[in-house]
Write a protein that holds these residues in place. Structure first.
Motif, short mmCIF file in Angstrom:
data_model
loop_
_atom_site.label_atom_id
_atom_site.label_comp_id
_atom_site.label_asym_id
_atom_site.label_seq_id
_atom_site.Cartn_x
_atom_site.Cartn_y
_atom_site.Cartn_z
N GLY D 102 -49.97 -44.57 33.96
CA GLY D 102 -49.89 -44.16 35.36
C GLY D 102 -48.45 -44.00 35.79
N PHE D 103 -47.58 -44.89 35.32
CA PHE D 103 -46.19 -44.78 35.74
C PHE D 103 -45.53 -43.56 35.13
CE2 PHE D 103 -41.67 -45.97 35.42
CZ PHE D 103 -41.42 -45.99 36.77
N ARG D 104 -45.88 -43.28 33.85
CA ARG D 104 -45.33 -42.07 33.23
C ARG D 104 -45.76 -40.83 34.00
NH1 ARG D 104 -45.17 -41.36 27.28
NH2 ARG D 104 -47.03 -40.18 27.68
N GLY D 105 -47.03 -40.79 34.36
CA GLY D 105 -47.54 -39.65 35.12
C GLY D 105 -46.85 -39.53 36.47
N TYR D 106 -46.58 -40.68 37.05
CA TYR D 106 -45.93 -40.71 38.36
C TYR D 106 -44.53 -40.12 38.28
CZ TYR D 106 -43.83 -43.21 42.40
OH TYR D 106 -43.18 -43.56 43.54
N VAL D 107 -43.82 -40.48 37.23
CA VAL D 107 -42.48 -39.92 37.05
C VAL D 107 -42.58 -38.41 36.88
CG1 VAL D 107 -40.48 -39.89 35.54
CG2 VAL D 107 -41.58 -42.05 36.10
N LYS D 108 -43.56 -37.99 36.08
CA LYS D 108 -43.75 -36.56 35.85
C LYS D 108 -44.05 -35.83 37.16
CE LYS D 108 -46.04 -35.77 31.81
NZ LYS D 108 -47.25 -35.45 31.03
N LEU D 109 -44.88 -36.46 37.98
CA LEU D 109 -45.26 -35.82 39.23
C LEU D 109 -44.10 -35.73 40.21
CD1 LEU D 109 -48.70 -37.52 39.87
CD2 LEU D 109 -48.34 -35.09 39.59
N ASN D 110 -43.12 -36.64 40.07
CA ASN D 110 -42.11 -36.74 41.10
C ASN D 110 -40.75 -36.21 40.69
OD1 ASN D 110 -43.03 -38.06 43.62
ND2 ASN D 110 -43.88 -39.47 42.12
N TYR D 111 -40.59 -35.87 39.44
CA TYR D 111 -39.26 -35.50 39.01
C TYR D 111 -39.23 -34.02 38.66
CZ TYR D 111 -34.62 -36.48 37.42
OH TYR D 111 -33.26 -36.52 37.32
N ALA D 112 -38.33 -33.29 39.31
CA ALA D 112 -38.26 -31.86 39.06
C ALA D 112 -37.23 -31.59 37.99
CB ALA D 112 -37.88 -31.13 40.32
N PRO D 113 -37.49 -30.63 37.11
CA PRO D 113 -36.47 -30.25 36.12
C PRO D 113 -35.26 -29.62 36.81
CG PRO D 113 -38.50 -28.99 35.83
CD PRO D 113 -38.71 -29.88 36.99
N ALA D 114 -34.18 -29.52 36.06
CA ALA D 114 -32.97 -28.92 36.63
C ALA D 114 -33.26 -27.47 37.03
CB ALA D 114 -31.84 -28.98 35.62
N GLY D 115 -32.52 -27.00 37.99
CA GLY D 115 -32.68 -25.61 38.40
C GLY D 115 -33.83 -25.39 39.34
N ALA D 116 -34.28 -26.43 39.97
CA ALA D 116 -35.39 -26.28 40.91
C ALA D 116 -34.89 -25.64 42.19
CB ALA D 116 -36.00 -27.64 41.20
N ILE D 117 -35.77 -24.88 42.82
CA ILE D 117 -35.48 -24.39 44.17
C ILE D 117 -35.59 -25.57 45.10
CG2 ILE D 117 -36.32 -23.00 46.07
CD1 ILE D 117 -37.46 -21.08 44.11
N GLN D 118 -34.59 -25.74 45.94
CA GLN D 118 -34.75 -26.82 46.92
C GLN D 118 -34.95 -26.24 48.30
OE1 GLN D 118 -32.72 -30.34 46.46
NE2 GLN D 118 -32.51 -30.75 48.63
N ALA D 119 -36.13 -26.45 48.82
CA ALA D 119 -36.43 -25.97 50.17
C ALA D 119 -36.50 -27.16 51.10
CB ALA D 119 -37.75 -25.23 50.17
N TYR D 120 -36.37 -26.89 52.37
CA TYR D 120 -36.27 -27.96 53.35
C TYR D 120 -37.46 -27.90 54.28
CZ TYR D 120 -31.77 -27.64 51.29
OH TYR D 120 -30.79 -27.58 50.37
N LEU D 121 -38.14 -29.02 54.42
CA LEU D 121 -39.38 -29.01 55.17
C LEU D 121 -39.27 -29.98 56.34
CD1 LEU D 121 -42.48 -28.09 54.99
CD2 LEU D 121 -42.82 -30.44 54.32
N LEU D 122 -39.63 -29.49 57.51
CA LEU D 122 -39.67 -30.35 58.68
C LEU D 122 -41.12 -30.44 59.14
CD1 LEU D 122 -38.18 -31.87 61.01
CD2 LEU D 122 -38.32 -29.73 62.25
#
Lengths: 251, 229, 586, 395
Positions: D102-122
């Motif tokens: 579960g923890f491995r999956g959690y890291v996978k779900l939460n960590y973006a690879p380099a070069g990700a688009i970063q958008a800003y959400l309000l």
């Protein structure tokens, strides 16, 4: 446990025939009870087996408590004096540790002597220890969460900003005693700034500056000895190593 | 200081005092059981008191970690002399409370009464210092909690938070002192009627425990609020 | 070879006044007697009545919520105008109030009443109050007056909370999360009234817990060592420890919340620099252990009923007893698993791990109960129906908790209907079902009357099937993507919501049947004997209903609580329960 | 998720297995989501196994050992230590496995690879606003078909416009989220992740949508032509008030060229974050003391400042990052660069947090970052929400 209990049933003592002292022992641990092991005088005397603390002891404890109070105040004053005189700033962590250790020592004396826990039933001590464990877990784990919110992305944690990162002052409609009034006062800026603005309006800039100096002029600007938010403080503060520019605050 | 001699060992005529005739509750087997149970119950109650205050200490710890400068400033606004005086007053009252129990245990009702009265007066002194030397001046200067804050010379954005925690923790502590005064007053009244003696002092012992916890919490609040900066 | 000293007869006891239910003469005398009683049995019954009343209110709110969700509430265009259909509760909304708001209030009141006012005090204060002293052979709890005070405080607190409901209710959700709870209804005192009620009821909970801990320590009958205590007593003891240690934290939490609303204190208010997650930590430090306050007494009841009605010694007594204490201890370490999506990653990982830790003792208990059935002599009365029903439902509830403790799957399931279904399987399928098991088990003892078994069994089947119909579908709904606390929802979920609502009506029918059997039993039930099921624990030594002072003569314990294989139960005809020919020995 | 709103892509059951459809309606549309599904299925089958085992035993025992009149239960042991140890250890092993997986999956779900688009959400009550790194804001929206009765239209929405956000396929995305009022939670059921959004902190949401295959529907668009797309519904999962259930949005995954064309169409009405940051710096007079070309002045130059290490008077060496810049602007005296006077005043209250984010974005470009991969702090301007003037709270 009870699988082989019935073998012993015959030997089980009958509490109905016991003396009160025996009975007390028996209730404390029915399985370990043996009437023949019960010596008179182990327990108490004329019905009340409770420890009577001597007045000397109580006075001694009071003296110790007062001594430690003076000590903790003195250490805190000394710290300020050292800072003023030698420009030597003791890290906050050390101060906290000293003050809390002294408080803990005082607490131990109060609990052990004043509250009779030293002579009391061990169960009460157990209750206290479990409680302290609960308090420790509560504070410790909650504070731990605060310090570890940025494992994946550096910017995720430590971003608590009054007013919220989303809106800042613009949307904040904090009201001062708003309830029950038709037109609640809306505070558009931070509370501190709002109070300052009101005072400036009231006295005028010059008078306000004078008053401000009066309030804070008698002491040096407070050194910014923060366990700072971009990096953890390590060791003693700057001025021990580098006396060139004292790290003065902006106020 | 007292003309009344200890009752222990004294052969006395006249009606029995209440504490000499107290019976155990109907569901107890012995009075010792009842006494131990009463104390255990009190300790459990003290556990809840500690946990109640632990919420405030937790809030203090977390907010201090977030805004250390505001808390450093905050402690400078408090005068350690008044805090120290209050600490001494509470320590003395704690001592007299313990002494009252000791006097009752050996049957010295009059000295116990004196000790209780001193305790009560100390509590009153604590509250008076708190109210007239701390709360009222600070409040009128505008050093108030949360949104009531109106102190123009503040040096840090988060000082309202400091005052919130200051008023919450000392206020809840002071409410405990007030309750304690009520309880000690009740003890004084009952002691005057002769309810407490070597065989019946559970109520005094338990209220004593409560009073020491109040003292104990102040022992921690004092350095946290007044001394650490 | 009955070795328990049975009744010495009424004549030997001087101050005997008959059963605790005996009338004092006039109605006023009875009312005065009950209002000022310090008898744990009467207080237990009073608690039961108050709890069931509040259960009724909470149930009505639940039914309202289910009715609202019959339709997804779609806005459609009719003749050029946007019209919203199916807002069933919305018709109650006064002008200017959003129809959704009415749903939100119903949903909040259901949660707040059921948790704070019904299920937290629930079993310990009613059945526990009545049977804990009886089971350890005591005349009363340690502090009888405190016990009565706790009832009054509880009722007073409930009235506070209900007052807020009567003037409109609150819409914060029962979790009272800041900053929503500090901002909503800003000009009204409803939220303050509700939180004050919760604060007051906390005292009742502490008083009960404190009382029980001391009672168990100091008032056990002669000869009753720690491992001679019935498992219900163990469970109540563990519960009481949690009550004492956890409740003060919710006290300070709601106190801070009240300050927050009155003066904008700032601790939890992001506008002044506070941290809303700090509130969640405070809240769950109490509210997670509270889950075990709810479920541990249920475990205790099941341990009693399964042994009594299977006539079998509990399998692994010490394992079950220590599991109770283990659960109580670990329950303080898992609170932040309610916050996997809101806190730091390290904390999430630690709490995920600790959460699995609490699953181990729970699993042990279920294994032990099922092993207890092995080679038993199982009777299928209503109590046993509920006991087996508990095992079925609670096992589902427990197993479906695993994906919620697992970090990667919880990221999807958190705050969805899956969670709703999970905690209803645990709280309802566990606690309420066990409470019904306990009520049927002890009903003859409490009121001295038998109930109609066929009717009660009908009630069981309605409750059991209705419950599964209502809640199983919600697991699937949640995994499909239906979030909690939604007044209106995407169309694709409508079929499932309709099934769920039908289930809730079936559940209602089941409860009505039970209400009927209980009332019928009180009026026309056959008198119960002292020990109708052949139980071994001490409460069966007392009369049905018990005397004013419980036992005519203080019982002395000489065998374990579950020695069904070596001892004939007290007050019971040995011909009905002959001993086995070769008693088991090592 | 289908049919929540008009114009959303029809449901296509792709390669989902029967159990996937039973539990989730469809398989997940991200790699990490599918691994979460696998974890769920692992727990599910394990649970089914144990549940069936226990229930079969329970029913069998209940039937086999039912009470018979006149017969006493046979005697059997009341505990069995090896058995008890076994059933303690086996679940424990499973639980430990679950935790780690579960923890491995959690890291996978939460960590973006380099070069990700970063958008800003309000997030705010009760909608969302998303800003692309270049400052674009989606102008497309669809009407939800869920809504509330319009008893008081001035006060409440009669229906909610759900914004459509375009993202390219196979492109890692990080949403940097914050809230303007209460706690919300960003949930895309198709991606199997949700994350809470707080009013005073940032949290992140990460996803990498799958490539669009043949099962993806085709959209006819007058402006950019026909393209394959797939819609994913966004829901608010943390109770936030009256219209909590109407707080929806759509993530539309499209081919990269369509994404870029769409951003072109949306335009960047208020400039990129870095541009805004330059304007704010100018307005607040930062350039009086700081240069941007590397030349020396009263304060350190901003050229190549970000992400480089410098010496400080307390002896430490600090790599300049967002938090450090934030501290240096709000509490300049906390850390003093060697060789510069402690002269700067605090800009607390003069530069709002989002303006600060723009300034940091600007500093990043001075250190060689491009706006597209800008990982700097930034936030949509809440004032734009109300249509008021930008920077109204500044000096």
């Amino acid at each position: 446990m009870s699988d082989h209990k019935h073998e012993h049933d015959a030997k089980r003592p009958d509490p109905a025939t016991m003396t009160e002292a025996e009975y007390r022992d028996y209730m404390a641990d029915p399985h370990a009870f043996h009437p023949e092991h019960h010596g008179a005088g182990e327990h108490a005397h004329d019905g009340e087996g409770h420890h009577v603390t001597s007045l000397f002891q109580l006075r001694a404890v009071l003296g110790i408590l007062i001594f430690f109070t003076v000590l903790t105040v003195a250490s805190s004053r000394a710290e300020i004096w050292v800072a003023d005189t030698f420009d030597l700033y003791i890290p906050t962590l050390v101060n906290v540790l000293i003050a809390m250790s002294i408080a803990t020592i005082k607490a131990v004396f109060v609990v052990a002597i004043f509250m009779h826990l030293k002579w009391d039933n061990r169960l009460n001590l157990l209750v206290l220890l479990f409680t302290l464990m609960g308090v420790g877990l509560f504070i410790g784990l909650t504070a731990m969460d605060l310090g570890n919110r940025k494992e994946f992305y550096d910017w995720k944690g430590d971003q608590i900003v009054a007013g919220g990162t989303g809106g800042s002052a613009g949307f904040v409609a904090l009201t001062r005693s708003a309830r029950g009034k038709d037109e609640p006062e809306v505070i558009p800026t931070s509370l501190v700034e709002h109070a300052r603005n009101r005072a400036i309006q009231k006295y005028g800039e010059a008078v306000f500056a004078e008053k401000l100096a009066q309030k804070h002029g008698h002491h040096d600007p407070m050194p910014a000895r923060t366990p700072n938010r971009s990096r953890a403080t390590e060791g003693l503060t700057a001025d021990l190593f580098d006396t060139t520019v004292p790290a003065g605050g902006d106020h | 200081m007292s003309t009344i001699q200890p009752t222990r060992g004294e052969i006395r005529t006249g009606p029995m005092l209440p504490h000499e005739t107290v019976q155990k509750g109907h569901h107890w087997r012995t009075r010792d059981d009842e006494f131990d149970a009463g104390k255990l119950g009190m300790w459990l109650f003290l556990a809840t008191e500690l946990l109640l205050f632990s919420g405030l200490f937790c809030g203090y710890a977390v907010m201090r970690l977030l805004y250390p400068e505001a808390f450093a400033n905050g402690s400078h606004y408090l005068d350690w002399r008044w805090g120290g005086l209050n600490t001494l007053v509470l320590l003395v009252s704690s001592y007299t409370m313990a002494a009252a129990i000791r006097h009752t245990q050996v049957g010295d009702r009059a000295r116990a009464q004196m000790a209780l009265i001193v305790t009560w007066l100390c509590a009153l002194a604590f509250l008076l210092v708190k109210l007239f030397l701390e709360y009222i001046p600070k409040w009128s200067e505008g050093k108030r909690p949360g949104v009531l804050f109106d102190y123009p010379y503040a040096q840090h954005e988060m000082e309202p938070m400091w005052w919130s925690l200051y008023y919450a923790s000392t206020g809840i502590h002071a409410s405990h002192v007030i309750i304690g005064m009520g309880l000690i007053g009740w003890l004084i009244y009952r002691n005057a009627k002769g309810w407490y003696g070597p065989k019946n002092y559970l109520a005094m012992e338990n209220i004593g425990l409560y009073w020491h916890i109040v003292d104990l919490i102040w022992i921690f609040l004092f350095p946290l609020l007044y001394l650490i900066h | 070879m009955s070795t328990i000293d049975t009744h010495a007869g009424h004549s030997s006891h001087g101050g005997h006044h008959g059963s605790y239910l005996t009338s004092k003469g006039s109605l006023w005398a009875d009312v005065a007697n009950w209002a000022t009683t310090v008898d744990h049995k009467k207080i237990g019954v009073m608690y039961l009545v108050a709890l069931l009343t509040l259960f009724f209110f909470g149930g009505v709110m639940a039914l309202a919520v289910r009715v609202e969700l019959l339709e997804p509430t779609r806005t459609v265009e009719v003749a050029g105008e946007m019209v919203t259909t199916g807002q069933r509760l919305g018709v109650l909304a006064p002008d200017g109030v959003s129809p959704n708001n009415i749903y939100n209030r119903a949903m909040t009141l259901h949660g707040a009443i059921m948790t704070f006012m019904f299920i937290v005090p629930g079993i310990p204060a009613s059945l526990g109050n009545f049977f804990l002293p009886l089971m350890i052979g005591a005349k009363d709890v340690a502090f009888p007056r405190l016990n009565l005070a706790s009832w009054y405080v509880y009722v007073f607190g409930s009235l506070f909370a209900l007052a807020s409901a009567i003037v409109g209710g609150i819409d914060t959700g029962w979790t009272l999360y800041t900053p929503y709870s500090t901002m909503t209804d800003a000009d009204h005192w409803r939220v303050v009234a509700m939180t004050t009620g919760v604060f007051i009821m906390g005292f009742a909970s502490i008083m009960t817990g404190l009382n029980f801990v001391v009672t168990v320590h100091k008032l056990r009958a002669p000869g009753m060592g720690w491992f001679d205590m019935p498992l219900f007593v163990w469970a109540i003891y563990a519960t009481a420890i949690i009550q004492v240690l956890a409740t003060p934290v919710v006290g300070i939490t709601v106190l801070m919340l009240i300050f927050e609303r009155l003066f904008n204190f700032g601790l939890f208010d992001p506008r002044i620099g506070g941290d809303p997650v700090l509130f969640q930590h405070f809240f769950w430090f109490y509210s997670h252990p509270v889950v075990y306050i709810m479920i541990l007494p249920a475990f205790g009841i099941i341990s009693e009923t399964i042994t009594c009605h299977a006539r079998k010694k509990i399998f692994g007594y010490k394992a079950v007893a220590f599991a109770s204490l283990g659960i109580a201890a670990v329950s303080f370490l898992v609170w932040a698993h309610h916050m996997f999506t809101s806190q730091g990653e390290l904390t999430a990982a630690i709490f995920s791990f600790l959460t699995f830790l609490v699953a181990v003792p729970t699993a042990i208990k279920v294994f032990n109960w099922i092993s207890t059935l092995y080679k038993g002599s199982i009777v299928f009365n209503t109590t046993m129906h509920y006991t087996l029903g508990f095992l079925f439902l609670f096992t589902i509830g427990g197993l479906t908790g695993l994906p919620l403790a697992t970090l990667s799957t919880d990221m999807h399931l958190h705050d969805s209907y899956y969670v709703v279904a999970h905690f209803h399987y645990v709280m309802f399928g566990g606690t309420v079902i066990a409470m019904l098991a306990g009520m049927h088990h002890w009903w003859p003892k409490m009121f001295g009357k038998m109930y109609n078994e066929p009717a009660a069994k009908l009630g069981f089947w309605l409750v059991f099937l209705g419950f599964n119909l209502t809640f199983f579908i919600q697991f699937i709904m949640g995994a499909h993507g239906m979030p909690r606390r939604y007044a209106s929802y995407p169309d694709e979920f409508q079929t499932m919501h309709i099934i769920s609502t039908f289930g809730s009506w079936m559940l209602l029918a089941g409860f009505l049947v039970h209400l009927f059997t209980f009332i019928h039993s009180l009026i026309q039930g056959k008198p119960a004997t002292a020990n109708p099921w052949g139980g071994m624990t001490l409460e069966w030594l007392a009369e049905s209903p018990p005397d004013e002072h419980n036992f005519a003569k203080e019982p002395i314990v000489k065998h374990g609580p579950y020695d069904y294989d070596t001892v004939v139960p007290p007050n019971y005809d040995p011909a009905d329960y002959p001993l086995p020919e070769k008693p088991y020995t090592h | 998720m289908n049919a929540l709103m008009a114009g959303i892509s029809p449901k296509v059951l792709s390669t989902a297995s029967f159990m996937d459809r039973f539990w989730f309606g469809d398989s997940s549309f991200t790699e990490a989501g599918r691994s979460g599904d696998w974890m769920f299925m692992f727990i599910w089958w394990l649970s089914v196994f144990f549940f069936v085992l226990l229930m079969v035993l329970m029913v069998y025992f209940s039937y086999r050992y039912r009470r018979r009149p006149g017969q006493h239960a046979p005697v059997s042991p009341a505990h069995n230590t090896p058995l008890e140890i076994t059933w303690t250890v086996i679940p424990t092993i499973f639980f430990v496995v679950m935790f780690f997986e579960g923890f491995r999956g959690y890291v996978k779900l939460n960590y973006a690879p380099a070069g990700a688009i970063q958008a800003y959400l309000l997030a705010y009550q009760w909608s969302w606003e998303l800003e692309y790194p270049g400052g674009q804001v989606s102008s497309e929206a669809t009407m939800t078909s869920v809504g509330t009765r319009a008893s008081n239209p001035e006060q409440h929405f009669s229906s909610i416009k759900a914004p459509i956000w375009y993202f390219p396929e196979k492109q890692p995305v990080v949403l940097r989220m914050t809230s303007r009022d209460v706690i919300h939670s960003f949930w895309v059921p198709d991606f199997r992740v949700k994350m809470d959004i707080f009013p005073n902190r940032y949290t992140s949401y990460t996803f990498t949508p799958d490539a669009l295959d043949d099962t993806a529907p085709i959209m006819e668009d007058a402006e950019v032509g026909a393209y394959r797309y797939r819609d994913h519904i966004v829901l608010c999962a943390e109770y936030c008030g009256d219209n909590h259930s109407e707080m929806a949005a759509v993530i539309r995954v499209v081919p990269r060229e369509i994404y870029e064309a769409k951003l072109e169409i949306f335009g960047s009405p208020r400039g990129t974050l870095a541009e805004r940051g330059r304007v704010i710096s100018q307005q607040r007079g930062c350039f009086a003391c700081h240069s941007v070309d590397g030349s020396s002045n009263i304060g350190p130059t901003w050229k190549d400042l970000y992400n480089n290490e410098f010496q400080y008077t307390d002896g430490s060496t600090i790599r300049v990052d967002d938090n450090h810049l934030r501290e240096s602007i709000y509490e300049p005296a906390a850390k003093i660069r060697v060789g510069y006077p402690n002269q700067m005043v605090s800009y607390q209250g003069m530069i709002s947090p989002e303006q600060l984010n723009w300034i940091i974005a600007y500093m990043r470009t001075l250190s060689g970052a491009t706006p597209a991969e800008d990982m700097a702090a930034a936030m949509v301007d809440p004032d734009a929400q109300d249509g008021t003037q930008e920077g109204s709270d500044g000096g």
